[in-house]
Motif scaffolding. Structure first.
Motif, PDB file in Angstrom:
ATOM      1  N   ALA A  74       0.716  -1.678  -0.107  1.00 18.67           N
ATOM      2  CA  ALA A  74      -0.574   0.003   0.118  1.00 18.67           C
ATOM      3  C   ALA A  74       1.029   0.955   0.447  1.00 18.67           C
ATOM      4  O   ALA A  74       1.449   1.334   0.558  1.00 18.67           O
ATOM      5  CB  ALA A  74      -1.376  -0.219   1.186  1.00 18.67           C
ATOM      6  N   ARG A  75       0.231   2.638  -1.151  1.00 18.15           N
ATOM      7  CA  ARG A  75       1.263   3.395  -0.866  1.00 18.15           C
ATOM      8  C   ARG A  75       0.306   4.793  -0.720  1.00 18.15           C
ATOM      9  O   ARG A  75      -0.918   4.762  -0.629  1.00 18.15           O
ATOM     10  CB  ARG A  75       2.179   3.473  -2.428  1.00 18.15           C
ATOM     11  N   ARG A  76       0.608   5.601   0.070  1.00 15.71           N
ATOM     12  CA  ARG A  76      -0.337   6.968   0.350  1.00 15.71           C
ATOM     13  C   ARG A  76      -0.064   7.857  -0.250  1.00 15.71           C
ATOM     14  O   ARG A  76       1.337   7.933   0.048  1.00 15.71           O
ATOM     15  CB  ARG A  76       0.009   7.106   2.103  1.00 15.71           C
ATOM     16  N   GLU A  77      -0.977   8.218  -1.539  1.00 14.16           N
ATOM     17  CA  GLU A  77      -0.101  10.025  -2.019  1.00 14.16           C
ATOM     18  C   GLU A  77      -0.102  11.213  -1.653  1.00 14.16           C
ATOM     19  O   GLU A  77      -0.874  11.128  -0.431  1.00 14.16           O
ATOM     20  CB  GLU A  77      -1.286   9.515  -3.292  1.00 14.16           C
ATOM     21  N   ALA A  78       0.608  11.819  -2.515  1.00 12.32           N
ATOM     22  CA  ALA A  78       0.534  12.986  -1.893  1.00 12.32           C
ATOM     23  C   ALA A  78      -0.661  14.176  -1.244  1.00 12.32           C
ATOM     24  O   ALA A  78      -0.779  14.831  -0.463  1.00 12.32           O
ATOM     25  CB  ALA A  78       1.259  13.996  -2.734  1.00 12.32           C
ATOM     26  N   SER A  79      -1.735  13.510  -2.140  1.00 12.22           N
ATOM     27  CA  SER A  79      -3.423  13.838  -1.917  1.00 12.22           C
ATOM     28  C   SER A  79      -3.872  12.681   0.104  1.00 12.22           C
ATOM     29  O   SER A  79      -5.529  13.499   0.095  1.00 12.22           O
ATOM     30  CB  SER A  79      -4.091  13.242  -2.607  1.00 12.22           C
ATOM     31  N   GLY A  80      -3.156  12.104   0.396  1.00 10.99           N
ATOM     32  CA  GLY A  80      -3.404  11.577   1.369  1.00 10.99           C
ATOM     33  C   GLY A  80      -4.450  10.403   1.234  1.00 10.99           C
ATOM     34  O   GLY A  80      -5.036   9.497   2.049  1.00 10.99           O
ATOM     35  N   ALA A  81      -4.354   9.986  -0.506  1.00  7.83           N
ATOM     36  CA  ALA A  81      -5.069   8.407  -1.135  1.00  7.83           C
ATOM     37  C   ALA A  81      -4.347   7.451  -0.681  1.00  7.83           C
ATOM     38  O   ALA A  81      -3.152   7.548  -0.859  1.00  7.83           O
ATOM     39  CB  ALA A  81      -6.130   8.948  -2.264  1.00  7.83           C
TER      40      ALA A  81
ATOM     41  N   ILE B 254     -12.274  -6.487   1.693  1.00  5.41           N
ATOM     42  CA  ILE B 254     -11.348  -6.341   2.749  1.00  5.41           C
ATOM     43  C   ILE B 254     -10.022  -7.129   2.166  1.00  5.41           C
ATOM     44  O   ILE B 254     -10.517  -8.228   2.432  1.00  5.41           O
ATOM     45  CB  ILE B 254     -11.504  -6.777   4.359  1.00  5.41           C
ATOM     46  N   VAL B 255      -9.050  -5.901   2.178  1.00  3.39           N
ATOM     47  CA  VAL B 255      -7.319  -6.931   1.777  1.00  3.39           C
ATOM     48  C   VAL B 255      -6.483  -6.167   2.108  1.00  3.39           C
ATOM     49  O   VAL B 255      -6.855  -5.199   3.131  1.00  3.39           O
ATOM     50  CB  VAL B 255      -7.763  -5.627  -0.156  1.00  3.39           C
ATOM     51  N   SER B 256      -6.034  -7.312   2.616  1.00  2.00           N
ATOM     52  CA  SER B 256      -4.354  -7.115   3.785  1.00  2.00           C
ATOM     53  C   SER B 256      -3.696  -6.245   1.914  1.00  2.00           C
ATOM     54  O   SER B 256      -3.175  -7.127   1.546  1.00  2.00           O
ATOM     55  CB  SER B 256      -4.202  -8.238   3.747  1.00  2.00           C
ATOM     56  N   ALA B 257      -2.357  -4.859   2.875  1.00  2.00           N
ATOM     57  CA  ALA B 257      -1.323  -5.215   2.601  1.00  2.00           C
ATOM     58  C   ALA B 257      -0.706  -4.189   2.942  1.00  2.00           C
ATOM     59  O   ALA B 257      -1.005  -3.555   4.500  1.00  2.00           O
ATOM     60  CB  ALA B 257      -1.666  -4.033   1.567  1.00  2.00           C
ATOM     61  N   TRP B 258       0.678  -4.605   2.836  1.00  2.00           N
ATOM     62  CA  TRP B 258       1.699  -3.845   3.778  1.00  2.00           C
ATOM     63  C   TRP B 258       1.769  -2.093   4.061  1.00  2.00           C
ATOM     64  O   TRP B 258       1.946  -1.507   2.704  1.00  2.00           O
ATOM     65  CB  TRP B 258       3.492  -4.335   3.753  1.00  2.00           C
ATOM     66  N   LEU B 259       1.786  -0.853   4.928  1.00  2.00           N
ATOM     67  CA  LEU B 259       1.863   0.218   4.824  1.00  2.00           C
ATOM     68  C   LEU B 259       2.669   0.464   5.767  1.00  2.00           C
ATOM     69  O   LEU B 259       2.501   0.242   6.925  1.00  2.00           O
ATOM     70  CB  LEU B 259       0.249   0.002   4.824  1.00  2.00           C
ATOM     71  N   ASP B 260       4.378   0.681   5.830  1.00  3.97           N
ATOM     72  CA  ASP B 260       4.873   1.709   6.702  1.00  3.97           C
ATOM     73  C   ASP B 260       5.545   0.524   7.373  1.00  3.97           C
ATOM     74  O   ASP B 260       5.191   0.899   8.500  1.00  3.97           O
ATOM     75  CB  ASP B 260       4.428   2.758   6.995  1.00  3.97           C
ATOM     76  N   GLY B 261       5.396  -1.014   7.173  1.00  4.49           N
ATOM     77  CA  GLY B 261       5.727  -1.809   8.049  1.00  4.49           C
ATOM     78  C   GLY B 261       4.744  -2.981   8.594  1.00  4.49           C
ATOM     79  O   GLY B 261       5.882  -3.374   9.400  1.00  4.49           O
ATOM     80  N   ALA B 262       3.928  -2.135   8.317  1.00  6.72           N
ATOM     81  CA  ALA B 262       2.527  -3.184   9.240  1.00  6.72           C
ATOM     82  C   ALA B 262       1.817  -3.520   8.092  1.00  6.72           C
ATOM     83  O   ALA B 262       2.036  -3.000   7.395  1.00  6.72           O
ATOM     84  CB  ALA B 262       2.217  -2.238  10.075  1.00  6.72           C
TER      85      ALA B 262
ATOM     86  N   ASP C  86      -2.223  -0.549  -8.382  1.00  7.06           N
ATOM     87  CA  ASP C  86      -2.414   1.050  -8.258  1.00  7.06           C
ATOM     88  C   ASP C  86      -3.559   1.672  -8.077  1.00  7.06           C
ATOM     89  O   ASP C  86      -4.618   2.738  -8.725  1.00  7.06           O
ATOM     90  CB  ASP C  86      -1.994   2.047  -9.197  1.00  7.06           C
ATOM     91  N   THR C  87      -4.714   0.519  -7.348  1.00  7.48           N
ATOM     92  CA  THR C  87      -6.432   0.433  -7.208  1.00  7.48           C
ATOM     93  C   THR C  87      -6.592   1.507  -5.433  1.00  7.48           C
ATOM     94  O   THR C  87      -5.962   1.082  -4.718  1.00  7.48           O
ATOM     95  CB  THR C  87      -6.034  -1.066  -6.653  1.00  7.48           C
ATOM     96  N   PRO C  88      -7.140   2.619  -6.230  1.00  6.34           N
ATOM     97  CA  PRO C  88      -7.671   2.873  -4.737  1.00  6.34           C
ATOM     98  C   PRO C  88      -7.965   2.331  -3.575  1.00  6.34           C
ATOM     99  O   PRO C  88      -8.733   1.280  -4.083  1.00  6.34           O
ATOM    100  CB  PRO C  88      -8.617   4.516  -5.623  1.00  6.34           C
ATOM    101  N   ALA C  89      -7.354   2.492  -2.306  1.00  7.74           N
ATOM    102  CA  ALA C  89      -8.129   2.462  -1.012  1.00  7.74           C
ATOM    103  C   ALA C  89      -8.581   3.181  -0.079  1.00  7.74           C
ATOM    104  O   ALA C  89      -8.073   3.966  -0.006  1.00  7.74           O
ATOM    105  CB  ALA C  89      -7.470   0.580  -1.012  1.00  7.74           C
ATOM    106  N   THR C  90      -9.331   2.273   0.923  1.00  9.85           N
ATOM    107  CA  THR C  90      -9.789   3.287   2.080  1.00  9.85           C
ATOM    108  C   THR C  90      -9.184   2.135   3.027  1.00  9.85           C
ATOM    109  O   THR C  90      -9.573   1.431   3.526  1.00  9.85           O
ATOM    110  CB  THR C  90     -11.020   3.166   2.259  1.00  9.85           C
TER     111      THR C  90
END
Length: 369
Positions: A141-148, A168-176, A209-213
């Motif tokens: 997972a990646r957080r873009e400059a817009s916050g999305a 409901i999808v699992s993905a790594w975000l900042d090591g977690a 690069d699929t948008p997610a919440t």
């Protein structure tokens, strides 16, 4: 925890049994699998109207707020009929994760639609080569400059993934490991559905690069809780399937004659049916143990009870399924009878939501803790 049926539970059970006996016959189930990918919107709507989808959703979000005991009652009845609709992923696992970990605004947006059956969630946490281990995921997972947030990666064997409106999808975000909600029509999401051996359906997801919440950054803890609820429901459904398969087998032995006598009159076959009943009762008891474990304050206790139930139920399911096929003789190997459908469904009790090897390891670790 009291597992004696209350008046409300008995009424719900009776309603479900009447419904499946008239609207969910053997031919209907076969046609549903063949023509509709094991998902019929009309059947799902009817089940939702009876409260199945919203059983575990809190009352403030339009559900019934029932606990694991009532869920076990319902799943046992649905298992008797081999109901193919996405009740466990969409009506058990997803609500457990959402109500336990989602922020209040997400709960308010998602849970009412889950309770009404309008939105079906599927859980996408497995990937090729991960062997049931959520922590081995490689999706990012990646957080873009817009916050999305955007997700990239692949998910496999998503239970009822083709019928889902959201994931409901699992993905790594900042090591977690975090969990995200992805809508079915999100850009960059590709869904490839396929049938499974038990006449259900799975799907593989590709995320580019699929948008997610963001749902929660406590992904492992949330997934474990949701899957434990799903396993408890699965154990109850398997016990119901065994119960009905034993009835079908007994009816066959009563009508099939050999040497001028019904097969049911032979003591050796009576003993085999008795062994099937004992295994079914053991599985049902362990389904109650799993349901009881969900209310445990101690996480290690929950893990022990749920994993023990999973292993015992899987073994009992295999035994009952194999015995039923053998007792039907040559007819048990054909596609003409229901026994084959039940055998395949019970065989999958081991591999869905983690196999016996995984849960024996998990049980051992919980005991050591």
């Amino acid at each position: 925890m009291d597992f004696t049926y209350s008046e409300e539970q008995q009424m719900l059970t009776d309603s479900l049994r009447r419904f499946v006996s008239t609207e969910y016959t053997f031919d209907t189930r076969r046609r549903n699998a063949r023509e509709h990918g094991s998902f019929d919107p009309h059947i799902w709507s009817a089940l939702s109207e009876m409260g199945v989808a919203g059983l575990s959703v809190p009352a403030e979000h339009g559900g019934f707020g029932e606990g694991p005991a009532t869920q076990a009652v319902v799943q046992r009845e649905l298992g008797r009929a081999l109901v193919q609709e996405p009740v466990i992923p969409g009506g058990v696992i997803a609500p457990a994760i959402l109500r336990g970990f989602a922020p209040p605004e997400m709960q308010a947006a998602c849970l009412p639609a889950v309770a009404s059956g309008e939105t079906i969630f599927a859980i996408a946490y497995l990937e090729p080569g991960t062997r049931y281990r959520a922590e081995a995921a490689r999706a990012q997972a990646r957080r873009e400059a817009s916050g999305a947030y955007v997700l990239s990666g692949a998910k496999s064997a998503v239970w009822h993934g083709a019928a889902a409106h959201a994931y409901i999808v699992s993905a790594w975000l900042d090591g977690a490991l975090a969990l995200f909600v992805v809508q079915r029509d999100a850009p960059g999401l590709t869904v490839a559905g396929y049938p499974t051996i038990d006449r259900l359906a799975g799907a593989d997801l590709t995320l580019a690069d699929t948008p997610a919440t963001l749902l929660t950054v406590q992904g492992l803890e949330a997934l474990e809780l949701g899957l434990d609820h799903g396993i408890a429901a699965q154990c109850a459904a398997a016990a119901g399937a065994m119960e009905r398969l034993i009835e079908i087998t007994a009816e066959y032995l009563d009508t099939r004659r050999q040497f001028g006598k019904p097969l049911a009159s032979f003591q050796a076959l009576q003993h085999r049916v008795a062994e099937m009943v004992m295994q079914k009762e053991l599985a049902l008891s362990m389904a109650y143990v799993a349901a009881q474990g969900l209310d445990a304050a101690d996480v290690a206790e929950r893990r022990r009870k749920v994993s023990a139930a999973k292993v015992v139920t899987a073994r009992a399911a295999r035994f009952v399924g194999q015995q039923a096929v053998q007792l039907h003789g040559g007819m048990g190997m054909t596609d003409e009878l229901e026994v084959g459908d039940y055998f395949k469904a019970l065989a999958m009790a081991d591999v869905l939501l983690g196999d016996s090897d995984l849960h024996l390891e998990r049980y051992t670790a919980a005991m050591a803790a």
